[in-house]
Design a protein around this motif. Sequence first.
Motif, short mmCIF file in Angstrom:
data_model
loop_
_atom_site.label_atom_id
_atom_site.label_comp_id
_atom_site.label_asym_id
_atom_site.label_seq_id
_atom_site.Cartn_x
_atom_site.Cartn_y
_atom_site.Cartn_z
N ALA A 171 -6.19 1.78 9.89
CA ALA A 171 -7.38 1.56 9.07
C ALA A 171 -8.55 1.07 9.91
O ALA A 171 -9.70 1.49 9.72
N LEU A 198 -6.75 -1.60 3.24
CA LEU A 198 -8.10 -1.39 2.69
C LEU A 198 -8.95 -2.63 2.90
O LEU A 198 -10.16 -2.54 3.15
N ASP A 236 -3.24 -5.81 3.91
CA ASP A 236 -3.82 -4.76 3.08
C ASP A 236 -4.72 -3.89 3.96
O ASP A 236 -5.76 -4.33 4.42
N THR A 290 -2.40 0.43 -3.20
CA THR A 290 -3.57 -0.13 -2.54
C THR A 290 -4.59 -0.62 -3.56
O THR A 290 -5.06 -1.75 -3.49
N THR A 291 -4.93 0.24 -4.53
CA THR A 291 -5.95 -0.11 -5.51
C THR A 291 -5.40 -0.81 -6.74
O THR A 291 -6.15 -1.44 -7.49
N ALA A 341 -13.15 1.16 -1.53
CA ALA A 341 -12.32 2.37 -1.53
C ALA A 341 -13.17 3.63 -1.62
O ALA A 341 -12.83 4.66 -1.06
N PRO A 398 0.80 -1.22 0.00
CA PRO A 398 0.00 0.00 0.00
C PRO A 398 0.83 1.27 0.00
O PRO A 398 2.00 1.28 0.39
N ARG A 413 -12.86 -3.93 -4.79
CA ARG A 413 -11.89 -2.97 -4.26
C ARG A 413 -12.40 -1.54 -4.42
O ARG A 413 -12.32 -0.72 -3.50
#
Length: 550
Positions: A520, A494, A492, A223-224, A550, A17, A546
């Motif tokens: 997070a 996220l 992760d 991250t994405t 997000a 990330p 995702r």
Amino acid sequence: MSEPAGPAPLHGIGVSPGLAGGPVLRVAPVPPLPAPVPVTDPDAEADRAVAALREVVAELTRRADRSGEKTLVDVLRAQAMMADDPVLLDAVREHVLAGTDAPHAVDAAFATHRAAFEAAGGYLAERVADLDDLRDRAVAVCLGRPMPGVPSPGHRYVLTAWDLAPADTVDLDPEQVVALVTESGGPTSHTAILARALGLPAVVACSGARDLVDGTVVLVDGTTGAVRVDVDPDELAAAETAERERRTAVAATSGPGRTADGHPVALLANIGAARDLAAADGAEGVGLFRTELLFLDRTREPELAEQAEAYREVFAALAGRRVVIRTLDAGADKPLPFLHQTDEPNPALGVRGLRLVRERPELLRTQLAAIARAAEQTGADVWVMAPMVATRAEAAQFADAVHEAGLPKAGVMVEVPAAALRAGQLLEVVDFLSIGTNDLSQYTFAADRQSGVLAELLDPWQPALLRLIAEVGTAGRAAGKPVGVCGEAAADPLLAPVLVGLGMTSLSMSGRSLAPVRAALAARTYADCERLARLALAADDAERARKAVA
């Protein structure tokens, strides 16, 4: 929010990330093989080829000696051992003595090794990229060229490549390299593992990455998995400011893992030996203590006393805290020389993990006795789990063996769909479950973990995988027993709230990932986590899951 105007972004799998950007530069190319030349002195030519491999071994050893990153040191030393393999050296000599010049003999010998590793699948297939790097370096030495490597332009940049070899990462200057993007690899590739160890944003399996012209300014979202192309200076500056603020906020978090409304989530570390604990500062304990390092590359099984001392060192350092130790996860794709196992047509589906006990029950008896001895000498809260469990009967037999050894907590890994689907029945006979998302993905989608063209199927955001995790979470709630994730998915930030919303009570990861995950979770209530879990489960694919979260 819609994407800014400009070239369409590239997409891959975010594996480390963070947000970073800059001009693209590529890894220096591998020198092409010239046309073969006649060999007039086979012995001298063979010595030249072997000397090239020796030089590669020496260079990798030098890099390991000057690296301060434990993960890199281990990988580089393992790679140096591969280059120094007597079987490989003999194959090179045989090719030269048959009339092949040094660079082509090296190429041919590595091609044979590569085919064997690919055919073996699993762990050995994961080492093909290492073999390719060794081949490229040895060929370059034979040709009198510099070994391929990472550029050092004196300014910040984003490094792109087909894949990164472990040796490349030693040359990464964090003052220059701000992110990594590769076309190959998956969530468990070396690039992913090492990027997380170095704290660099990284995207793998990103089609088109190598087509980017050097100097193209990109913005990498580790991250994405998005890589935005031709980013303007203002956008890049804004992203860098946001990332600095995020890192500052993350660094300010401390204490046990919990959501904003106080729902506890144990944040644990994955380790392979006591020396890994230094990088796990802030962990509430150990969620995965891999014991394979004691066994790999051994010609005989380590004795009970040797095992007990290695375990005691870890247990003593964690007195009063949870330590989840996994029994031997080897065999088949991670062969142990002293087992003398026969070749299998499909090693990933073969005799590995707990299945070794079918043929060698003394392996488990000795290991459990060593764990029990080490636990008696320390104040750690020792939990023991077995890998590669598929049925209730296997789980029950393992739990009985653990309890007979005098150890109070027995659990199993959920790595195959059968275990996830029957999690409730497993929890009737064990005390906890731990999900290995890497293998669970591989078996759920029938996709080899190192197949670059199938990397999207191994994305931990795949809704089918999340559905299986939800089955385990539901079973854990019903039984009132802990269930967690110790695969790479737990790292992760996220995805972590989604996993908590699916019922996970603990998340185990590399030490560097603990703070971002803690932050997070602290930013969301438990109800938020459940809502995000529902969004991810309802998505059609990993990319949409995702984006929805997000």
